[in-house]
Motif scaffolding. Sequence first.
Motif, mmCIF file in Angstrom:
data_model
loop_
_atom_site.group_PDB
_atom_site.id
_atom_site.type_symbol
_atom_site.label_atom_id
_atom_site.label_comp_id
_atom_site.label_asym_id
_atom_site.label_seq_id
_atom_site.Cartn_x
_atom_site.Cartn_y
_atom_site.Cartn_z
ATOM 1 N N GLU A 97 -14.112 6.375 2.030
ATOM 2 C CA GLU A 97 -14.814 7.010 3.147
ATOM 3 C C GLU A 97 -14.540 6.361 4.496
ATOM 4 O O GLU A 97 -14.525 7.032 5.513
ATOM 5 N N GLY A 98 -14.351 5.051 4.525
ATOM 6 C CA GLY A 98 -14.198 4.354 5.796
ATOM 7 C C GLY A 98 -12.745 4.127 6.178
ATOM 8 O O GLY A 98 -11.826 4.413 5.417
ATOM 9 N N PRO A 99 -12.522 3.578 7.375
ATOM 10 C CA PRO A 99 -11.168 3.256 7.842
ATOM 11 C C PRO A 99 -10.685 1.954 7.217
ATOM 12 O O PRO A 99 -11.450 1.244 6.564
ATOM 13 N N ALA A 100 -9.419 1.630 7.428
ATOM 14 C CA ALA A 100 -8.878 0.360 6.928
ATOM 15 C C ALA A 100 -7.739 -0.108 7.817
ATOM 16 O O ALA A 100 -6.951 0.690 8.323
ATOM 17 N N LEU A 101 -7.662 -1.424 7.987
ATOM 18 C CA LEU A 101 -6.550 -2.099 8.635
ATOM 19 C C LEU A 101 -5.677 -2.638 7.502
ATOM 20 O O LEU A 101 -6.180 -3.310 6.602
ATOM 21 N N LEU A 102 -4.379 -2.326 7.523
ATOM 22 C CA LEU A 102 -3.493 -2.707 6.420
ATOM 23 C C LEU A 102 -2.866 -4.063 6.688
ATOM 24 O O LEU A 102 -2.451 -4.361 7.800
ATOM 25 N N SER A 103 -2.759 -4.866 5.644
ATOM 26 C CA SER A 103 -2.167 -6.187 5.738
ATOM 27 C C SER A 103 -1.322 -6.416 4.500
ATOM 28 O O SER A 103 -1.560 -5.821 3.457
ATOM 29 N N GLN A 104 -0.324 -7.287 4.623
ATOM 30 C CA GLN A 104 0.561 -7.609 3.517
ATOM 31 C C GLN A 104 1.199 -6.337 2.948
ATOM 32 O O GLN A 104 1.159 -6.066 1.762
ATOM 33 N N VAL A 105 1.799 -5.564 3.832
ATOM 34 C CA VAL A 105 2.416 -4.297 3.453
ATOM 35 C C VAL A 105 3.800 -4.569 2.880
ATOM 36 O O VAL A 105 4.658 -5.154 3.537
ATOM 37 N N GLY A 106 4.011 -4.132 1.646
ATOM 38 C CA GLY A 106 5.276 -4.370 0.984
ATOM 39 C C GLY A 106 6.178 -3.155 0.912
ATOM 40 O O GLY A 106 7.395 -3.288 0.878
ATOM 41 N N ILE A 107 5.604 -1.970 0.871
ATOM 42 C CA ILE A 107 6.381 -0.737 0.741
ATOM 43 C C ILE A 107 5.839 0.283 1.731
ATOM 44 O O ILE A 107 4.628 0.433 1.884
ATOM 45 N N LEU A 108 6.747 0.988 2.402
ATOM 46 C CA LEU A 108 6.388 2.098 3.277
ATOM 47 C C LEU A 108 7.276 3.288 2.934
ATOM 48 O O LEU A 108 8.449 3.117 2.603
ATOM 49 N N SER A 109 6.713 4.485 3.054
ATOM 50 C CA SER A 109 7.539 5.679 2.861
ATOM 51 C C SER A 109 8.554 5.766 4.001
ATOM 52 O O SER A 109 8.341 5.213 5.086
ATOM 53 N N ALA A 110 9.666 6.449 3.757
ATOM 54 C CA ALA A 110 10.754 6.524 4.744
ATOM 55 C C ALA A 110 10.287 7.067 6.102
ATOM 56 O O ALA A 110 10.659 6.505 7.140
ATOM 57 N N PRO A 111 9.480 8.136 6.158
ATOM 58 C CA PRO A 111 9.037 8.614 7.481
ATOM 59 C C PRO A 111 8.215 7.573 8.248
ATOM 60 O O PRO A 111 8.345 7.451 9.462
ATOM 61 N N VAL A 112 7.388 6.805 7.542
ATOM 62 C CA VAL A 112 6.587 5.772 8.207
ATOM 63 C C VAL A 112 7.497 4.652 8.698
ATOM 64 O O VAL A 112 7.314 4.134 9.797
ATOM 65 N N MET A 113 8.510 4.287 7.913
ATOM 66 C CA MET A 113 9.469 3.263 8.359
ATOM 67 C C MET A 113 10.146 3.687 9.655
ATOM 68 O O MET A 113 10.273 2.891 10.583
ATOM 69 N N ARG A 114 10.569 4.956 9.733
ATOM 70 C CA ARG A 114 11.233 5.442 10.955
ATOM 71 C C ARG A 114 10.281 5.368 12.152
ATOM 72 O O ARG A 114 10.667 4.937 13.241
ATOM 73 N N THR A 115 9.049 5.781 11.957
ATOM 74 C CA THR A 115 8.064 5.728 13.044
ATOM 75 C C THR A 115 7.797 4.292 13.456
ATOM 76 O O THR A 115 7.727 3.973 14.648
ATOM 77 N N LEU A 116 7.673 3.405 12.495
ATOM 78 C CA LEU A 116 7.418 2.005 12.803
ATOM 79 C C LEU A 116 8.583 1.385 13.567
ATOM 80 O O LEU A 116 8.376 0.641 14.526
ATOM 81 N N HIS A 117 9.814 1.713 13.186
ATOM 82 C CA HIS A 117 10.981 1.212 13.923
ATOM 83 C C HIS A 117 10.938 1.657 15.385
ATOM 84 O O HIS A 117 11.291 0.897 16.286
ATOM 85 N N ALA A 118 10.484 2.893 15.630
ATOM 86 C CA ALA A 118 10.440 3.422 16.996
ATOM 87 C C ALA A 118 9.290 2.832 17.815
ATOM 88 O O ALA A 118 9.458 2.522 18.992
ATOM 89 N N LEU A 119 8.111 2.681 17.191
ATOM 90 C CA LEU A 119 6.920 2.253 17.933
ATOM 91 C C LEU A 119 6.667 0.744 17.905
ATOM 92 O O LEU A 119 5.948 0.221 18.750
ATOM 93 N N ALA A 120 7.224 0.061 16.911
ATOM 94 C CA ALA A 120 6.953 -1.371 16.731
ATOM 95 C C ALA A 120 8.271 -2.105 16.482
ATOM 96 O O ALA A 120 8.561 -2.525 15.367
ATOM 97 N N PRO A 121 9.084 -2.269 17.526
ATOM 98 C CA PRO A 121 10.436 -2.803 17.339
ATOM 99 C C PRO A 121 10.519 -4.236 16.819
ATOM 100 O O PRO A 121 11.564 -4.638 16.315
ATOM 101 N N THR A 122 9.451 -5.012 16.912
ATOM 102 C CA THR A 122 9.508 -6.394 16.425
ATOM 103 C C THR A 122 8.978 -6.528 14.996
ATOM 104 O O THR A 122 8.805 -7.635 14.497
ATOM 105 N N VAL A 123 8.718 -5.408 14.337
ATOM 106 C CA VAL A 123 8.271 -5.424 12.945
ATOM 107 C C VAL A 123 9.443 -5.023 12.066
ATOM 108 O O VAL A 123 10.108 -4.023 12.318
ATOM 109 N N ARG A 124 9.689 -5.839 11.050
ATOM 110 C CA ARG A 124 10.752 -5.514 10.089
ATOM 111 C C ARG A 124 10.440 -6.213 8.771
ATOM 112 O O ARG A 124 9.539 -7.052 8.690
ATOM 113 N N GLN A 125 11.201 -5.861 7.767
ATOM 114 C CA GLN A 125 11.005 -6.492 6.469
ATOM 115 C C GLN A 125 11.485 -7.936 6.524
ATOM 116 O O GLN A 125 12.511 -8.240 7.121
#
Length: 197
Positions: free
Chosen positions: A87-115
């Motif tokens: 029911e509530g929101p969540a802040l994600l931490s220790q993320v190990g896997i992302l779907s391909a569309p989320v990876m593409r969005t993250l690369h565009a919006l968060a350039p200093t985040v990578r595996q």
Amino acid sequence: MDTQNRNTDDECDSGANLRASSYYVLRASHRCAQCGASTPVFALAVPPDHESTEGDLELDEDGDCTGLDPGAFHQWLFSPAQWQRIEGPALLSQVGILSAPVMRTLHALAPTVRQNPERNGQWTNFCAHCGTAVWEGALYPTPGQPFCPKDDAAAAQIGVQAVEEPLAAFTAMCWTDGYRNKWPLFKRLGVACSKTD
């Protein structure tokens, strides 16, 4: 909301344990422990009504996890994954896997985040100046850290980019509204949290 409730082969194959019909990319500033420069740091959050395959954990009065009782843990560990609505929101931490569309969005919006190969491929912030990995323990758990604002004024300093696309991820840690110190952050996302008895 319909896309969130579909259990696709892609989600199962990816090992996702959390999914949502939309998500947020958060941006804050952090002083690098290595070089001392201020660097942008990013985090992912999901709105209320996301889904998870993780067992429900009880929190005590102080917001500490009491864990699953042994019988519930055994049942959770050996049963097939079942999606539960959270029911509530969540802040994600220790993320190990992302779907391909989320990876593409993250690369565009968060350039200093990578595996990070030194963290088994965990998605990690890196300093924009010296390239050093930023330890998540310096970003999430303690009030006053970038993604744990003490109050509304501190939360207003966090940039929020809503992404109206589905998210599928494997995350080892979720900071939910059961953690009272996350309430200013969730209020910044437009979710009012209050104590329920």
